[in-house]
Design a protein around this motif. Structure first.
Motif, PDB file in Angstrom:
ATOM      1  N   PRO B  25       0.820  -1.213   0.000  1.00 11.29           N
ATOM      2  CA  PRO B  25       0.000   0.000   0.000  1.00 11.29           C
ATOM      3  C   PRO B  25       0.854   1.264   0.000  1.00 11.29           C
ATOM      4  O   PRO B  25       2.084   1.199   0.100  1.00 11.29           O
ATOM      5  N   ILE B  26       0.199   2.387  -0.090  1.00 13.52           N
ATOM      6  CA  ILE B  26       0.880   3.670   0.009  1.00 13.52           C
ATOM      7  C   ILE B  26       1.445   3.818   1.421  1.00 13.52           C
ATOM      8  O   ILE B  26       0.776   3.475   2.405  1.00 13.52           O
ATOM      9  N   SER B  27       2.659   4.328   1.492  1.00 16.79           N
ATOM     10  CA  SER B  27       3.307   4.493   2.790  1.00 16.79           C
ATOM     11  C   SER B  27       2.454   5.353   3.718  1.00 16.79           C
ATOM     12  O   SER B  27       1.980   6.427   3.330  1.00 16.79           O
ATOM     13  N   GLY B  28       2.243   4.858   4.928  1.00 21.42           N
ATOM     14  CA  GLY B  28       1.460   5.600   5.908  1.00 21.42           C
ATOM     15  C   GLY B  28      -0.022   5.301   5.894  1.00 21.42           C
ATOM     16  O   GLY B  28      -0.763   5.743   6.778  1.00 21.42           O
ATOM     17  N   HIS B  29      -0.491   4.581   4.891  1.00 22.48           N
ATOM     18  CA  HIS B  29      -1.905   4.194   4.841  1.00 22.48           C
ATOM     19  C   HIS B  29      -2.115   2.968   5.715  1.00 22.48           C
ATOM     20  O   HIS B  29      -1.684   1.863   5.387  1.00 22.48           O
ATOM     21  N   ASN B  30      -2.830   3.167   6.813  1.00 26.18           N
ATOM     22  CA  ASN B  30      -3.028   2.070   7.754  1.00 26.18           C
ATOM     23  C   ASN B  30      -4.169   1.137   7.349  1.00 26.18           C
ATOM     24  O   ASN B  30      -4.230   0.004   7.801  1.00 26.18           O
ATOM     25  N   THR B  31      -5.070   1.636   6.513  1.00 30.82           N
ATOM     26  CA  THR B  31      -6.225   0.834   6.117  1.00 30.82           C
ATOM     27  C   THR B  31      -5.980   0.222   4.747  1.00 30.82           C
ATOM     28  O   THR B  31      -5.598   0.931   3.806  1.00 30.82           O
ATOM     29  N   LEU B  32      -6.183  -1.070   4.657  1.00 29.49           N
ATOM     30  CA  LEU B  32      -5.937  -1.792   3.404  1.00 29.49           C
ATOM     31  C   LEU B  32      -7.137  -2.661   3.092  1.00 29.49           C
ATOM     32  O   LEU B  32      -7.738  -3.274   3.985  1.00 29.49           O
ATOM     33  N   TYR B  33      -7.498  -2.694   1.803  1.00 25.63           N
ATOM     34  CA  TYR B  33      -8.671  -3.448   1.348  1.00 25.63           C
ATOM     35  C   TYR B  33      -8.267  -4.397   0.228  1.00 25.63           C
ATOM     36  O   TYR B  33      -7.423  -4.066  -0.609  1.00 25.63           O
ATOM     37  N   TRP B  34      -8.910  -5.538   0.203  1.00 26.08           N
ATOM     38  CA  TRP B  34      -8.887  -6.411  -0.964  1.00 26.08           C
ATOM     39  C   TRP B  34     -10.299  -6.463  -1.535  1.00 26.08           C
ATOM     40  O   TRP B  34     -11.268  -6.732  -0.819  1.00 26.08           O
ATOM     41  N   TYR B  35     -10.393  -6.174  -2.831  1.00 28.36           N
ATOM     42  CA  TYR B  35     -11.659  -6.233  -3.548  1.00 28.36           C
ATOM     43  C   TYR B  35     -11.547  -7.251  -4.683  1.00 28.36           C
ATOM     44  O   TYR B  35     -10.470  -7.479  -5.238  1.00 28.36           O
ATOM     45  N   ARG B  36     -12.671  -7.807  -5.055  1.00 29.45           N
ATOM     46  CA  ARG B  36     -12.755  -8.655  -6.243  1.00 29.45           C
ATOM     47  C   ARG B  36     -13.690  -7.985  -7.235  1.00 29.45           C
ATOM     48  O   ARG B  36     -14.784  -7.533  -6.864  1.00 29.45           O
ATOM     49  N   GLN B  37     -13.247  -7.917  -8.482  1.00 26.41           N
ATOM     50  CA  GLN B  37     -14.059  -7.310  -9.529  1.00 26.41           C
ATOM     51  C   GLN B  37     -14.310  -8.332 -10.623  1.00 26.41           C
ATOM     52  O   GLN B  37     -13.407  -8.697 -11.381  1.00 26.41           O
ATOM     53  N   ASN B  38     -15.538  -8.790 -10.699  1.00 25.37           N
ATOM     54  CA  ASN B  38     -15.916  -9.710 -11.763  1.00 25.37           C
ATOM     55  C   ASN B  38     -16.178  -8.926 -13.043  1.00 25.37           C
ATOM     56  O   ASN B  38     -16.478  -7.729 -13.006  1.00 25.37           O
ATOM     57  N   LEU B  39     -16.089  -9.599 -14.157  1.00 20.44           N
ATOM     58  CA  LEU B  39     -16.247  -8.958 -15.456  1.00 20.44           C
ATOM     59  C   LEU B  39     -17.582  -8.230 -15.541  1.00 20.44           C
ATOM     60  O   LEU B  39     -18.634  -8.808 -15.257  1.00 20.44           O
ATOM     61  N   GLY B  40     -17.544  -6.967 -15.890  1.00 20.37           N
ATOM     62  CA  GLY B  40     -18.756  -6.189 -16.059  1.00 20.37           C
ATOM     63  C   GLY B  40     -19.425  -5.750 -14.777  1.00 20.37           C
ATOM     64  O   GLY B  40     -20.577  -5.286 -14.798  1.00 20.37           O
ATOM     65  N   GLN B  41     -18.739  -5.886 -13.667  1.00 16.33           N
ATOM     66  CA  GLN B  41     -19.309  -5.500 -12.387  1.00 16.33           C
ATOM     67  C   GLN B  41     -18.378  -4.566 -11.628  1.00 16.33           C
ATOM     68  O   GLN B  41     -17.215  -4.394 -11.980  1.00 16.33           O
TER      69      GLN B  41
END
Lengths: 113, 115
Positions: B25-41
């Protein structure tokens, strides 16, 4: 529960024409609203956001959006389309002070020369 | 400032094989997310971290997916075993704070194809 509906999976405009991408949301509490843009093979980039205050929000690249509570809408506009605006645009909503963002399905913008 | 870095950019694997994705992540960013993006969504949240703690993993299919964020910086998302339906783009994002009004910075994603 919150949800986002983007009207039109594809929008095509001519270069120099008005861009209008429609977004309606559903939220039982005051929302935060966002527009993100995704260029091919890239991640999403924050275009603009509404949290509190002025309902007309200006973003990067000449885009702006207006929060209309009575219409539960947050449509994205740009007066004059440029070829470089061709991308996919995502509207998103979250609760005020919340921690979770819900994304719409996206609208792909095509710009014709 | 470097953005959110993800690797690999593309991955093709056979079903039932394991796969792992990495995010810085960007340095200093304490919050991190994982997302899934299906085709067309649009992207759908899998897991959210505050520092090294997973504070929202309610949408993570825990029978086959796992994630970790050691030392509160880099993160890894793993699928084992992969299924055909896991084909998607996996996006990592980071934020200055936990509240959504900070907005997210996304990486370019990892496009996973399961054959």
């Amino acid at each position: 529960a919150q949800s986002v509906t983007q009207l039109g999976s594809h929008v095509s405009v001519s270069e120099g024409a008005l861009v209008l991408l429609r977004c309606n949301y559903s939220s039982s509490v005051p929302p935060y609203l966002f527009w993100y843009v995704q260029y091919p093979n890239q991640g999403l980039q924050l275009l603009l956001k509404y949290t509190t205050g002025a309902t007309l929000v200006k973003g990067i690249n000449g885009f702006e959006a207006e929060f209309k509570k009575s219409e539960t809408s947050f449509h994205l506009t740009k007066p004059s389309a440029h070829m470089s605006d061709a991308a996919e645009y995502f509207c998103a909503v979250s609760e005020t002070g919340g921690f979770k963002t819900i994304f719409g399905a996206g609208t792909r913008l095509f710009v014709k020369a | 400032e470097a953005g959110v870095v993800q690797s690999p950019r593309y991955k093709i694997i056979e079903k039932k094989q394991p796969v792992a994705f990495w995010c810085n992540p960007i340095s200093g960013h304490n919050t991190l997310y994982w997302y899934r993006q299906n085709l067309g969504q649009g992207p759908e949240l899998l897991i959210r971290y505050e520092n090294e703690e997973a504070v929202d993993d309610s949408q993570l299919p825990k029978d086959r997916f796992s994630a970790e964020r050691l030392k509160g910086v880099d993160s890894t998302l793993k699928i084992q075993p992969a299924e055909l339906g896991d084909s998607a783009v996996y996006l990592c994002a980071s934020s200055q704070g936990a509240r959504t009004d900070y907005g997210y910075t996304f990486g370019s994603g990892t496009r996973l194809t399961v054959v």
